[in-house]
Design a protein around this motif. Structure first.
Motif, PDB file in Angstrom:
ATOM      1  N   THR A   1      27.835 -48.085  32.486  1.00 29.56           N
ATOM      2  CA  THR A   1      29.018 -48.846  32.083  1.00 29.56           C
ATOM      3  C   THR A   1      29.221 -48.781  30.573  1.00 29.56           C
ATOM      4  OG1 THR A   1      28.709 -50.352  33.961  1.00 29.56           O
ATOM      5  CG2 THR A   1      30.116 -51.111  32.154  1.00 29.56           C
ATOM      6  N   ALA A   2      28.112 -48.937  29.835  1.00 29.23           N
ATOM      7  CA  ALA A   2      28.203 -48.892  28.371  1.00 29.23           C
ATOM      8  C   ALA A   2      28.611 -47.510  27.880  1.00 29.23           C
ATOM      9  CB  ALA A   2      26.859 -49.298  27.763  1.00 29.23           C
ATOM     10  N   ALA A   3      28.033 -46.458  28.497  1.00 30.78           N
ATOM     11  CA  ALA A   3      28.331 -45.085  28.070  1.00 30.78           C
ATOM     12  C   ALA A   3      29.786 -44.724  28.339  1.00 30.78           C
ATOM     13  CB  ALA A   3      27.402 -44.105  28.782  1.00 30.78           C
ATOM     14  N   VAL A   4      30.274 -45.056  29.522  1.00 36.75           N
ATOM     15  CA  VAL A   4      31.673 -44.763  29.854  1.00 36.75           C
ATOM     16  C   VAL A   4      32.607 -45.544  28.939  1.00 36.75           C
ATOM     17  CG1 VAL A   4      33.459 -45.015  31.629  1.00 36.75           C
ATOM     18  CG2 VAL A   4      31.213 -44.113  32.239  1.00 36.75           C
ATOM     19  N   GLY A   5      32.221 -46.779  28.612  1.00 33.96           N
ATOM     20  CA  GLY A   5      33.029 -47.559  27.679  1.00 33.96           C
ATOM     21  C   GLY A   5      33.131 -46.899  26.315  1.00 33.96           C
ATOM     22  N   ASN A   6      32.044 -46.255  25.905  1.00 33.39           N
ATOM     23  CA  ASN A   6      32.048 -45.565  24.601  1.00 33.39           C
ATOM     24  C   ASN A   6      33.004 -44.379  24.576  1.00 33.39           C
ATOM     25  OD1 ASN A   6      30.201 -47.305  23.497  1.00 33.39           O
ATOM     26  ND2 ASN A   6      28.431 -45.975  23.798  1.00 33.39           N
ATOM     27  N   LEU A   7      33.279 -43.784  25.730  1.00 24.98           N
ATOM     28  CA  LEU A   7      34.182 -42.632  25.769  1.00 24.98           C
ATOM     29  C   LEU A   7      35.604 -42.998  25.349  1.00 24.98           C
ATOM     30  CD1 LEU A   7      33.128 -40.791  29.076  1.00 24.98           C
ATOM     31  CD2 LEU A   7      32.307 -40.418  26.746  1.00 24.98           C
ATOM     32  N   GLY A   8      35.946 -44.265  25.472  1.00 30.82           N
ATOM     33  CA  GLY A   8      37.300 -44.689  25.117  1.00 30.82           C
ATOM     34  C   GLY A   8      37.436 -45.210  23.699  1.00 30.82           C
ATOM     35  N   GLU A   9      36.346 -45.131  22.933  1.00 36.07           N
ATOM     36  CA  GLU A   9      36.385 -45.640  21.563  1.00 36.07           C
ATOM     37  C   GLU A   9      37.129 -44.681  20.632  1.00 36.07           C
ATOM     38  OE1 GLU A   9      35.323 -48.545  20.352  1.00 36.07           O
ATOM     39  OE2 GLU A   9      34.812 -49.190  22.390  1.00 36.07           O
ATOM     40  N   ASP A  10      37.617 -45.219  19.523  1.00 37.04           N
ATOM     41  CA  ASP A  10      38.367 -44.408  18.560  1.00 37.04           C
ATOM     42  C   ASP A  10      37.463 -43.519  17.710  1.00 37.04           C
ATOM     43  OD1 ASP A  10      40.776 -45.484  19.407  1.00 37.04           O
ATOM     44  OD2 ASP A  10      40.690 -47.132  17.954  1.00 37.04           O
ATOM     45  N   LYS A  11      36.271 -43.984  17.398  1.00 31.04           N
ATOM     46  CA  LYS A  11      35.378 -43.237  16.527  1.00 31.04           C
ATOM     47  C   LYS A  11      34.694 -42.103  17.293  1.00 31.04           C
ATOM     48  CE  LYS A  11      34.368 -47.003  13.296  1.00 31.04           C
ATOM     49  NZ  LYS A  11      33.290 -47.829  12.680  1.00 31.04           N
ATOM     50  N   ALA A  12      34.755 -40.903  16.701  1.00 28.47           N
ATOM     51  CA  ALA A  12      34.200 -39.720  17.365  1.00 28.47           C
ATOM     52  C   ALA A  12      32.699 -39.837  17.583  1.00 28.47           C
ATOM     53  CB  ALA A  12      34.517 -38.460  16.546  1.00 28.47           C
ATOM     54  N   ASP A  13      31.983 -40.445  16.618  1.00 27.89           N
ATOM     55  CA  ASP A  13      30.530 -40.523  16.769  1.00 27.89           C
ATOM     56  C   ASP A  13      30.136 -41.459  17.912  1.00 27.89           C
ATOM     57  OD1 ASP A  13      31.502 -42.689  15.369  1.00 27.89           O
ATOM     58  OD2 ASP A  13      29.747 -42.873  14.051  1.00 27.89           O
ATOM     59  N   VAL A  14      30.963 -42.477  18.167  1.00 26.98           N
ATOM     60  CA  VAL A  14      30.697 -43.376  19.296  1.00 26.98           C
ATOM     61  C   VAL A  14      30.939 -42.648  20.613  1.00 26.98           C
ATOM     62  CG1 VAL A  14      31.337 -45.547  20.412  1.00 26.98           C
ATOM     63  CG2 VAL A  14      31.277 -45.401  17.917  1.00 26.98           C
ATOM     64  N   ARG A  15      32.000 -41.860  20.660  1.00 29.37           N
ATOM     65  CA  ARG A  15      32.275 -41.082  21.874  1.00 29.37           C
ATOM     66  C   ARG A  15      31.159 -40.072  22.132  1.00 29.37           C
ATOM     67  NH1 ARG A  15      37.367 -40.787  19.401  1.00 29.37           N
ATOM     68  NH2 ARG A  15      37.210 -38.517  19.105  1.00 29.37           N
ATOM     69  N   LEU A  16      30.684 -39.444  21.052  1.00 32.03           N
ATOM     70  CA  LEU A  16      29.566 -38.505  21.194  1.00 32.03           C
ATOM     71  C   LEU A  16      28.336 -39.212  21.755  1.00 32.03           C
ATOM     72  CD1 LEU A  16      29.779 -36.334  17.956  1.00 32.03           C
ATOM     73  CD2 LEU A  16      29.791 -35.470  20.294  1.00 32.03           C
ATOM     74  N   GLY A  17      28.073 -40.401  21.256  1.00 27.14           N
ATOM     75  CA  GLY A  17      26.946 -41.174  21.772  1.00 27.14           C
ATOM     76  C   GLY A  17      27.089 -41.457  23.261  1.00 27.14           C
ATOM     77  N   GLY A  18      28.312 -41.768  23.686  1.00 27.36           N
ATOM     78  CA  GLY A  18      28.563 -42.007  25.103  1.00 27.36           C
ATOM     79  C   GLY A  18      28.311 -40.769  25.950  1.00 27.36           C
ATOM     80  N   ILE A  19      28.717 -39.614  25.434  1.00 33.12           N
ATOM     81  CA  ILE A  19      28.519 -38.353  26.176  1.00 33.12           C
ATOM     82  C   ILE A  19      27.038 -38.049  26.333  1.00 33.12           C
ATOM     83  CG2 ILE A  19      28.802 -35.840  26.001  1.00 33.12           C
ATOM     84  CD1 ILE A  19      31.578 -36.528  24.632  1.00 33.12           C
ATOM     85  N   TYR A  20      26.276 -38.203  25.260  1.00 33.03           N
ATOM     86  CA  TYR A  20      24.845 -37.904  25.350  1.00 33.03           C
ATOM     87  C   TYR A  20      24.104 -38.954  26.165  1.00 33.03           C
ATOM     88  CZ  TYR A  20      25.683 -34.214  21.977  1.00 33.03           C
ATOM     89  OH  TYR A  20      26.142 -33.074  21.356  1.00 33.03           O
ATOM     90  N   ALA A  21      24.597 -40.188  26.166  1.00 32.33           N
ATOM     91  CA  ALA A  21      24.009 -41.219  27.025  1.00 32.33           C
ATOM     92  C   ALA A  21      24.227 -40.863  28.500  1.00 32.33           C
ATOM     93  CB  ALA A  21      24.624 -42.579  26.706  1.00 32.33           C
ATOM     94  N   LEU A  22      25.413 -40.358  28.824  1.00 35.44           N
ATOM     95  CA  LEU A  22      25.690 -39.928  30.194  1.00 35.44           C
ATOM     96  C   LEU A  22      24.807 -38.741  30.578  1.00 35.44           C
ATOM     97  CD1 LEU A  22      29.579 -40.266  30.317  1.00 35.44           C
ATOM     98  CD2 LEU A  22      27.912 -41.650  31.565  1.00 35.44           C
TER      99      LEU A  22
END
Length: 327
Positions: free
Chosen positions: A53-74
């Motif tokens: 849930t947290a990782a997918v939520g990060n995919l919708g964030e504006d900051k690229a580094d947060v989205r990257l974190g979500g992808i690697y968490a997945l």
């Protein structure tokens, strides 16, 4: 004597009772262990759900580094949970289709998060895919790079890449059975790529590097292969009907049993190419270099613009059929 019998009976009963207690204790211990395992499994599932849930939520964030974190968490969840692997693969594929629906701005690379998601999918454990099939149709991924990692090629086999823009891409990958119908692959680096049985109908491969690539059984009907480097490539049994191959480099290429009907091979380099059993009806051969090309048993009777000099430079036999003007 009676005393001895009584003592024996008491001993037997004692042993029986002891065994019953031991068995009951073992059963209780097993039940407790099973309950503990179930509790741990539930706790682990709960943790994975929270992480997902947290990782997918990060995919919708504006900051690229947060989205990257979500992808690697997945990616980590895919590795930890076989059950969640196909779902996460679908999520990442949808992420790429959504975020690469338009080409990057001029002189800009594909976004880092899109590249990361593609790399995760290309290096996944495909034995866990289940019903998942990679769908990247129409994705705009020009100049993307996918290299082999840890001695293993990136895997895009059976992926749906219809109409994808892979102009200038560097794909040292397995694309076995991939659907690349109408894809843009001009100037792409597909050196040593595995494209066995891939569908490349109408694909634009103008200027691509397919040196030593495996295209065994690939469908290249009407594909644009002008100026393509196919030196040493395997095109055994490939469908090249009506393909544009003028100026292509086909030195020592395996074209055995390939369908080259109506193909434009003008000015192509076919030095030492294997064309045995190939179909060349209506093929255009003006200016093609056939030095050492194996034309044994090939029917050239319907080929256009073939000269005697070309025939004499090639390897022929009594079963080679020539156009009427050269018989």
């Amino acid at each position: 004597m009676f005393t001895v019998v009584v003592a024996a009976v008491v001993a037997v009963v004692g042993l029986w009772y002891s065994n019953v207690q031991t068995r009951q204790a073992n059963e209780q211990a097993q039940q407790a262990n099973a309950q503990a395992r179930d509790d741990r499994a539930l706790a682990k599932e709960g943790q994975i759900t929270d992480r997902y849930t947290a990782a997918v939520g990060n995919l919708g964030e504006d900051k690229a580094d947060v989205r990257l974190g979500g992808i690697y968490a997945l990616q980590r969840i895919m590795q930890d949970s076989r059950r969640d692997h196909p779902t996460i693969a679908h999520v990442l594929a949808a992420y790429i289709r959504t975020h690469a629906a338009k080409p990057p701005a001029k002189d800009q690379d594909v976004a880092a998060d899109v590249h990361a998601a593609l790399t995760v999918l290309a290096t996944r454990d495909t034995t866990r895919d289940g019903p998942f099939l990679l769908d990247l149709r129409a994705a705009k991924l020009p100049n993307i790079t996918l290299e082999s990692t840890a001695g293993s090629a990136a895997v895009l086999s059976y992926a749906n890449l219809r109409g994808a823009d892979l102009t200038g891409a560097k794909l040292h990958a397995k694309l076995i059975g991939a659907d690349l119908t109408g894809a843009k692959l001009n100037d792409a680096d597909l050196d040593d790529a595995y494209l066995n049985n891939a569908n490349l109908r109408g694909a634009d491969l103008n200027g691509a590097d397919l040196d030593d690539a495996n295209l065994d059984g690939a469908d290249l009907l009407g594909a644009d292969l002008r100026g393509v480097d196919l030196d040493g490539a395997n095109l055994n049994g490939a469908n090249l009907n009506n393909a544009k191959m003028n100026g292509a480099y086909l030195q020592h290429t395996d074209l055995n049993s390939a369908d080259l009907s109506g193909t434009d091979l003008s000015d192509a380099e076919l030095l030492g190419a294997d064309l045995r059993s190939a179909k060349l009806n209506d093929a255009k051969l003006n200016g093609a270099d056939l030095l050492g090309a194996d034309l044994r048993g090939v029917d050239l009777s319907g080929a256009f613009d073939l000269t005697r000099e070309q025939v004499e430079a090639a390897v022929t036999d009594g079963d080679t059929r020539l156009p009427a003007a050269l018989r």
